[in-house]
Motif scaffolding. Structure first.
Motif, PDB file in Angstrom:
ATOM      1  N   ALA A   1       0.832  -1.201   0.000  1.00 37.14           N
ATOM      2  CA  ALA A   1       0.000   0.000   0.000  1.00 37.14           C
ATOM      3  C   ALA A   1       0.866   1.249   0.000  1.00 37.14           C
ATOM      4  CB  ALA A   1      -0.931  -0.006   1.218  1.00 37.14           C
ATOM      5  N   ALA A   2       0.384   2.292  -0.668  1.00 35.35           N
ATOM      6  CA  ALA A   2       1.101   3.564  -0.732  1.00 35.35           C
ATOM      7  C   ALA A   2       0.179   4.608  -1.328  1.00 35.35           C
ATOM      8  CB  ALA A   2       2.385   3.440  -1.564  1.00 35.35           C
ATOM      9  N   ARG A   3       0.597   5.855  -1.229  1.00 41.61           N
ATOM     10  CA  ARG A   3      -0.089   6.936  -1.912  1.00 41.61           C
ATOM     11  C   ARG A   3       0.193   6.828  -3.410  1.00 41.61           C
ATOM     12  NH1 ARG A   3      -4.055   9.225  -0.896  1.00 41.61           N
ATOM     13  NH2 ARG A   3      -3.443  11.285  -1.657  1.00 41.61           N
ATOM     14  N   PRO A   4      -0.585   7.498  -4.255  1.00 42.30           N
ATOM     15  CA  PRO A   4      -0.361   7.419  -5.699  1.00 42.30           C
ATOM     16  C   PRO A   4       1.053   7.855  -6.093  1.00 42.30           C
ATOM     17  CG  PRO A   4      -2.500   8.400  -5.245  1.00 42.30           C
ATOM     18  CD  PRO A   4      -1.812   8.269  -3.926  1.00 42.30           C
ATOM     19  N   ALA A   5       1.583   7.204  -7.137  1.00 44.87           N
ATOM     20  CA  ALA A   5       2.878   7.536  -7.758  1.00 44.87           C
ATOM     21  C   ALA A   5       4.063   7.235  -6.860  1.00 44.87           C
ATOM     22  CB  ALA A   5       2.915   9.004  -8.188  1.00 44.87           C
ATOM     23  N   MET A   6       3.899   6.337  -5.883  1.00 46.82           N
ATOM     24  CA  MET A   6       5.017   5.927  -5.031  1.00 46.82           C
ATOM     25  C   MET A   6       5.737   4.694  -5.594  1.00 46.82           C
ATOM     26  SD  MET A   6       5.648   7.832  -2.438  1.00 46.82           S
ATOM     27  CE  MET A   6       4.882   9.279  -1.708  1.00 46.82           C
ATOM     28  N   GLY A   7       5.097   3.951  -6.495  1.00 46.74           N
ATOM     29  CA  GLY A   7       5.736   2.783  -7.090  1.00 46.74           C
ATOM     30  C   GLY A   7       5.244   1.460  -6.544  1.00 46.74           C
ATOM     31  N   LYS A   8       4.030   1.423  -6.010  1.00 42.33           N
ATOM     32  CA  LYS A   8       3.542   0.156  -5.427  1.00 42.33           C
ATOM     33  C   LYS A   8       3.327  -0.903  -6.499  1.00 42.33           C
ATOM     34  CE  LYS A   8      -1.051   2.278  -5.108  1.00 42.33           C
ATOM     35  NZ  LYS A   8      -0.581   3.606  -5.599  1.00 42.33           N
ATOM     36  N   SER A   9       2.832  -0.507  -7.668  1.00 43.90           N
ATOM     37  CA  SER A   9       2.686  -1.485  -8.756  1.00 43.90           C
ATOM     38  C   SER A   9       4.057  -1.955  -9.243  1.00 43.90           C
ATOM     39  CB  SER A   9       1.891  -0.874  -9.918  1.00 43.90           C
ATOM     40  OG  SER A   9       0.568  -0.561  -9.526  1.00 43.90           O
ATOM     41  N   THR A  10       5.026  -1.053  -9.245  1.00 44.00           N
ATOM     42  CA  THR A  10       6.384  -1.416  -9.639  1.00 44.00           C
ATOM     43  C   THR A  10       6.973  -2.443  -8.680  1.00 44.00           C
ATOM     44  OG1 THR A  10       6.734   0.763 -10.622  1.00 44.00           O
ATOM     45  CG2 THR A  10       8.692  -0.508 -10.054  1.00 44.00           C
ATOM     46  N   LEU A  11       6.725  -2.270  -7.375  1.00 36.71           N
ATOM     47  CA  LEU A  11       7.223  -3.234  -6.391  1.00 36.71           C
ATOM     48  C   LEU A  11       6.574  -4.599  -6.604  1.00 36.71           C
ATOM     49  CD1 LEU A  11       8.993  -3.719  -3.896  1.00 36.71           C
ATOM     50  CD2 LEU A  11       7.019  -3.103  -2.484  1.00 36.71           C
ATOM     51  N   ALA A  12       5.275  -4.620  -6.896  1.00 31.34           N
ATOM     52  CA  ALA A  12       4.597  -5.887  -7.169  1.00 31.34           C
ATOM     53  C   ALA A  12       5.193  -6.558  -8.409  1.00 31.34           C
ATOM     54  CB  ALA A  12       3.096  -5.655  -7.351  1.00 31.34           C
ATOM     55  N   MET A  13       5.545  -5.761  -9.412  1.00 34.24           N
ATOM     56  CA  MET A  13       6.179  -6.317 -10.608  1.00 34.24           C
ATOM     57  C   MET A  13       7.561  -6.872 -10.290  1.00 34.24           C
ATOM     58  SD  MET A  13       4.099  -5.988 -13.196  1.00 34.24           S
ATOM     59  CE  MET A  13       5.135  -6.048 -14.619  1.00 34.24           C
ATOM     60  N   ASP A  14       8.275  -6.232  -9.350  1.00 32.36           N
ATOM     61  CA  ASP A  14       9.577  -6.760  -8.935  1.00 32.36           C
ATOM     62  C   ASP A  14       9.426  -8.120  -8.272  1.00 32.36           C
ATOM     63  OD1 ASP A  14      11.032  -4.624  -9.894  1.00 32.36           O
ATOM     64  OD2 ASP A  14      10.927  -3.497  -8.024  1.00 32.36           O
ATOM     65  N   PHE A  15       8.368  -8.292  -7.474  1.00 33.80           N
ATOM     66  CA  PHE A  15       8.096  -9.606  -6.877  1.00 33.80           C
ATOM     67  C   PHE A  15       7.867 -10.647  -7.974  1.00 33.80           C
ATOM     68  CE2 PHE A  15       6.234  -7.998  -2.565  1.00 33.80           C
ATOM     69  CZ  PHE A  15       7.446  -7.411  -2.286  1.00 33.80           C
ATOM     70  N   LEU A  16       7.119 -10.267  -9.008  1.00 26.94           N
ATOM     71  CA  LEU A  16       6.847 -11.189 -10.114  1.00 26.94           C
ATOM     72  C   LEU A  16       8.126 -11.514 -10.880  1.00 26.94           C
ATOM     73  CD1 LEU A  16       3.491  -9.711 -11.456  1.00 26.94           C
ATOM     74  CD2 LEU A  16       3.799 -11.965 -10.427  1.00 26.94           C
ATOM     75  N   ARG A  17       8.980 -10.524 -11.082  1.00 26.31           N
ATOM     76  CA  ARG A  17      10.239 -10.771 -11.790  1.00 26.31           C
ATOM     77  C   ARG A  17      11.105 -11.757 -11.023  1.00 26.31           C
ATOM     78  NH1 ARG A  17      12.900  -5.776 -11.399  1.00 26.31           N
ATOM     79  NH2 ARG A  17      14.652  -6.831 -12.374  1.00 26.31           N
ATOM     80  N   ALA A  18      11.168 -11.577  -9.699  1.00 32.59           N
ATOM     81  CA  ALA A  18      11.975 -12.490  -8.888  1.00 32.59           C
ATOM     82  C   ALA A  18      11.417 -13.900  -8.928  1.00 32.59           C
ATOM     83  CB  ALA A  18      12.036 -11.987  -7.438  1.00 32.59           C
ATOM     84  N   THR A  19      10.092 -14.030  -8.980  1.00 31.01           N
ATOM     85  CA  THR A  19       9.460 -15.345  -8.976  1.00 31.01           C
ATOM     86  C   THR A  19       9.529 -16.018 -10.345  1.00 31.01           C
ATOM     87  OG1 THR A  19       7.934 -14.742  -7.188  1.00 31.01           O
ATOM     88  CG2 THR A  19       7.283 -16.568  -8.608  1.00 31.01           C
ATOM     89  N   CYS A  20       9.155 -15.293 -11.384  1.00 33.71           N
ATOM     90  CA  CYS A  20       8.994 -15.905 -12.713  1.00 33.71           C
ATOM     91  C   CYS A  20      10.283 -15.912 -13.541  1.00 33.71           C
ATOM     92  CB  CYS A  20       7.906 -15.173 -13.496  1.00 33.71           C
ATOM     93  SG  CYS A  20       6.285 -15.215 -12.720  1.00 33.71           S
ATOM     94  N   ILE A  21      10.941 -14.763 -13.649  1.00 30.51           N
ATOM     95  CA  ILE A  21      12.091 -14.654 -14.536  1.00 30.51           C
ATOM     96  C   ILE A  21      13.340 -15.230 -13.880  1.00 30.51           C
ATOM     97  CG2 ILE A  21      13.545 -13.067 -15.835  1.00 30.51           C
ATOM     98  CD1 ILE A  21      11.155 -11.204 -16.074  1.00 30.51           C
ATOM     99  N   LYS A  22      13.564 -14.871 -12.633  1.00 33.34           N
ATOM    100  CA  LYS A  22      14.768 -15.366 -11.946  1.00 33.34           C
ATOM    101  C   LYS A  22      14.538 -16.724 -11.301  1.00 33.34           C
ATOM    102  CE  LYS A  22      16.626 -10.752 -10.983  1.00 33.34           C
ATOM    103  NZ  LYS A  22      15.626 -10.048 -11.788  1.00 33.34           N
ATOM    104  N   GLY A  23      13.339 -16.965 -10.767  1.00 32.43           N
ATOM    105  CA  GLY A  23      13.066 -18.221 -10.074  1.00 32.43           C
ATOM    106  C   GLY A  23      12.447 -19.299 -10.936  1.00 32.43           C
ATOM    107  N   GLY A  24      11.852 -18.931 -12.072  1.00 31.16           N
ATOM    108  CA  GLY A  24      11.256 -19.915 -12.969  1.00 31.16           C
ATOM    109  C   GLY A  24       9.936 -20.487 -12.504  1.00 31.16           C
ATOM    110  N   ALA A  25       9.326 -19.910 -11.447  1.00 28.78           N
ATOM    111  CA  ALA A  25       8.036 -20.396 -10.958  1.00 28.78           C
ATOM    112  C   ALA A  25       6.903 -19.670 -11.678  1.00 28.78           C
ATOM    113  CB  ALA A  25       7.927 -20.195  -9.448  1.00 28.78           C
ATOM    114  N   ALA A  26       5.786 -20.357 -11.855  1.00 27.75           N
ATOM    115  CA  ALA A  26       4.649 -19.772 -12.565  1.00 27.75           C
ATOM    116  C   ALA A  26       3.886 -18.826 -11.645  1.00 27.75           C
ATOM    117  CB  ALA A  26       3.715 -20.871 -13.073  1.00 27.75           C
ATOM    118  N   ALA A  27       3.359 -17.743 -12.221  1.00 25.20           N
ATOM    119  CA  ALA A  27       2.602 -16.751 -11.450  1.00 25.20           C
ATOM    120  C   ALA A  27       1.532 -16.144 -12.335  1.00 25.20           C
ATOM    121  CB  ALA A  27       3.524 -15.664 -10.890  1.00 25.20           C
ATOM    122  N   ALA A  28       0.546 -15.508 -11.696  1.00 23.32           N
ATOM    123  CA  ALA A  28      -0.539 -14.853 -12.427  1.00 23.32           C
ATOM    124  C   ALA A  28      -0.656 -13.415 -11.956  1.00 23.32           C
ATOM    125  CB  ALA A  28      -1.861 -15.587 -12.199  1.00 23.32           C
ATOM    126  N   LEU A  29      -0.835 -12.501 -12.903  1.00 25.65           N
ATOM    127  CA  LEU A  29      -1.031 -11.087 -12.604  1.00 25.65           C
ATOM    128  C   LEU A  29      -2.413 -10.670 -13.080  1.00 25.65           C
ATOM    129  CD1 LEU A  29      -0.156  -8.189 -11.844  1.00 25.65           C
ATOM    130  CD2 LEU A  29       0.858  -8.001 -14.130  1.00 25.65           C
TER     131      LEU A  29
END
Length: 511
Positions: free
Chosen positions: A188-216
């Motif tokens: 959670a954050a105020r607008p334009a703080m990068g909360k969606s970007t942080l969620a995408m970083d979690f997905l990158r760590a899981t899917c691209i670096k970890g090779g595990a399947a995920a859904a967005l």
């Protein structure tokens, strides 16, 4: 299976004991698997002895019935076809039972509870067709749970402990143990703080670096916008270059280098603008069954509607949505990350830092969440802040551990956050490139052994010379020998100007 252990090896992954119509066959099957797991014989005599020890031999019809089963068994290698037939008939049988139950539910349904009936119907059909036992879940005694608990405690304490899914941030993973199955995490954050970007970083760590399947499930961005952000973060290409059509040759080179790994990531994107919680739940169950997803991200929670059920207020609707997301995480045994907005509470404080009470629309959101991460960036309010480029991840709620504030680097032009845990980088004022990026961690380039005996000191942009100080003449010699191999790796992986010379200074030559 009573005749050949080869049949057991082929069938064990296909059939479950509850796939058999007769309870006696389930008892025989489970007994065979237990003997097989302990490397014992699985002939009729051994199975009969094991069942007799359990006082279950008479329940299956005695030793004579086991020999009759062997006599009636088909010879040859047709056991796979027989097992598939048993499984298919079991699915049909459970589907009929589920249909009858759904019919009874629908007969008593009203307009007010139609969404609950639809959800129950989806769950029952999925359970019947994915070879899972239906009915009440089992209850476990504390003694049965204790051994599994001790194994987990021991694993956590091991040097290479298996944790939940990595977030990509060392300090955050150390604090929380990663994203755990069954947990609901709220960013959670105020607008334009990068909360969606942080969620995408979690997905990158899981899917691209970890090779595990995920859904967005994204209600804020289209699937092409999501792809652009992923490519910008992975290839280190400025997002505004992509969107403005001003990509350089170097940008295209970086993009081409990271495109194969990014495109192969098992990430499934749902960007339907009219998604409801009912649709999301059905899609999650389908993806979990068919694709084996291990992480679900919902962006954003406040754009999601519940469905057909009316609510007295948005507060009640968000409360029910958060409750259902938590139950869905437990049902599928996967972590769910939900992106949420904050109210204007931080704007009225001097330090502008968010608090747990600032979660928008519902107090139930903080109650249902296992982990709440609030985001704060000083440079979003003060452009000349000395902490420019830094962001605080405030772990405001941690159900299974302590809370803390973790600092990460924010690279907005690449649409990503960067881990700041590890050896210190080269001083930023000497190592910025055209995009303003700091040189990467030395350990990432040379490895932990070499990094323990050397540290980058400065970078001369005019001569493209990187100066590294070694703690002994021996390590300085080794680094000089490694220079031809290090320079290409630095150029390929580092966010820095092209290095043409690596100058190593041992202690004897330092001023």
């Amino acid at each position: 299976m009573l005749l050949s252990s080869d049949a057991i090896a082929d069938i064990v992954e296909l059939l479950h004991g509850y796939d058999f119509y007769r309870p006696a066959h389930e008892l025989i099957y489970d007994c065979i698997l237990e003997l097989y797991a302990s490397n014992d014989n699985t002939d009729p005599v051994s199975v009969a002895a094991k069942l007799a020890a359990r006082k279950q031999l008479e329940k299956v019809g005695g030793a004579s019935y086991l020999h009759a089963v062997v006599s009636a068994s088909s010879r040859g290698n047709s056991w796979l076809k027989d097992a598939e037939r048993v499984q298919a008939l079991a699915v049909l049988r459970r589907t009929k039972e589920a249909a009858l139950h759904i019919e009874n539910l629908a007969a008593d349904g009203t307009a007010e509870n139609v969404d609950r009936i639809a959800d129950a119907a989806q769950a029952e059909i999925l359970a019947a067709t994915t070879r899972r036992r239906i009915g009440l879940p089992p209850a476990y005694s504390l003694g049965e749970v204790m051994e599994e608990t001790l194994d987990e405690i021991e694993a956590i304490g091991s040097p290479r402990r298996p944790i939940g899914l990595p977030t990509g941030f060392t300090d955050l993973d150390t604090l929380t143990g990663g994203l755990h199955p069954g947990h609901l995490t709220v960013i959670a954050a105020r607008p334009a703080m990068g909360k969606s970007t942080l969620a995408m970083d979690f997905l990158r760590a899981t899917c691209i670096k970890g090779g595990a399947a995920a859904a967005l499930f994204t209600l804020e961005a289209s699937r092409t916008e999501v792809s652009m952000r992923l490519l910008a973060a992975e290839a280190r290409v400025a997002l505004h270059h992509m969107r403005s059509g001003t990509m350089t040759d170097d940008d295209w080179t970086r993009l081409a280098r990271r495109m194969p790994d990014t495109a192969a990531a098992p990430l499934y994107i749902q960007d339907d603008a009219y998604s409801t919680l009912t649709d999301l739940r059905a899609q999650c169950r389908r993806l979990h069954s068919q694709r084996g997803i291990q992480l679900i991200v919902v962006d954003s929670l406040h754009l999601l509607t519940y469905g057909t059920r009316p609510f007295g207020s948005r507060y009640e609707e968000i409360s029910e949505i958060s409750r259902c997301l938590k139950l869905l995480a437990k049902e599928l045994k996967v972590p769910i990350v939900a992106v949420s907005q904050l109210n204007r509470g931080p704007e009225h404080r001097n330090d502008r830092k968010p608090q747990l009470s600032d979660l928008r629309d519902s107090g139930a959101l903080e109650d249902n969440a296992d982990l709440v991460i609030l985001m704060h960036r000083e440079d979003a309010y003060e452009k000349d802040s000395p902490r420019g480029g830094e962001a605080d991840l405030i772990v405001a709620k941690h159900r299974n551990g302590p809370t803390a504030t973790i600092t990460v680097a924010f690279q907005g032009h690449y649409s990503r956050f960067v881990d700041m845990a590890g050896p210190p980088p080269i001083p930023r004022q000497n190592t910025q490139n055209a995009e303003g990026d700091a040189f990467p961690w030395w350990e990432t380039i040379v490895g932990p052994d070499v990094a323990a005996h050397s540290v980058p000191a400065s970078y001369d942009a005019e001569t493209a010379t990187l100066t590294v100080r070694a703690d002994s003449a021996a390590w300085a010699t080794q680094l000089k020998l490694l220079t031809p191999q290090l320079i290409p790796r630095i150029n390929a992986e580092a966010e820095a100007p092209t290095i043409t010379t690596l100058e190593v200074v041992p202690p004897s030559q330092r001023k």
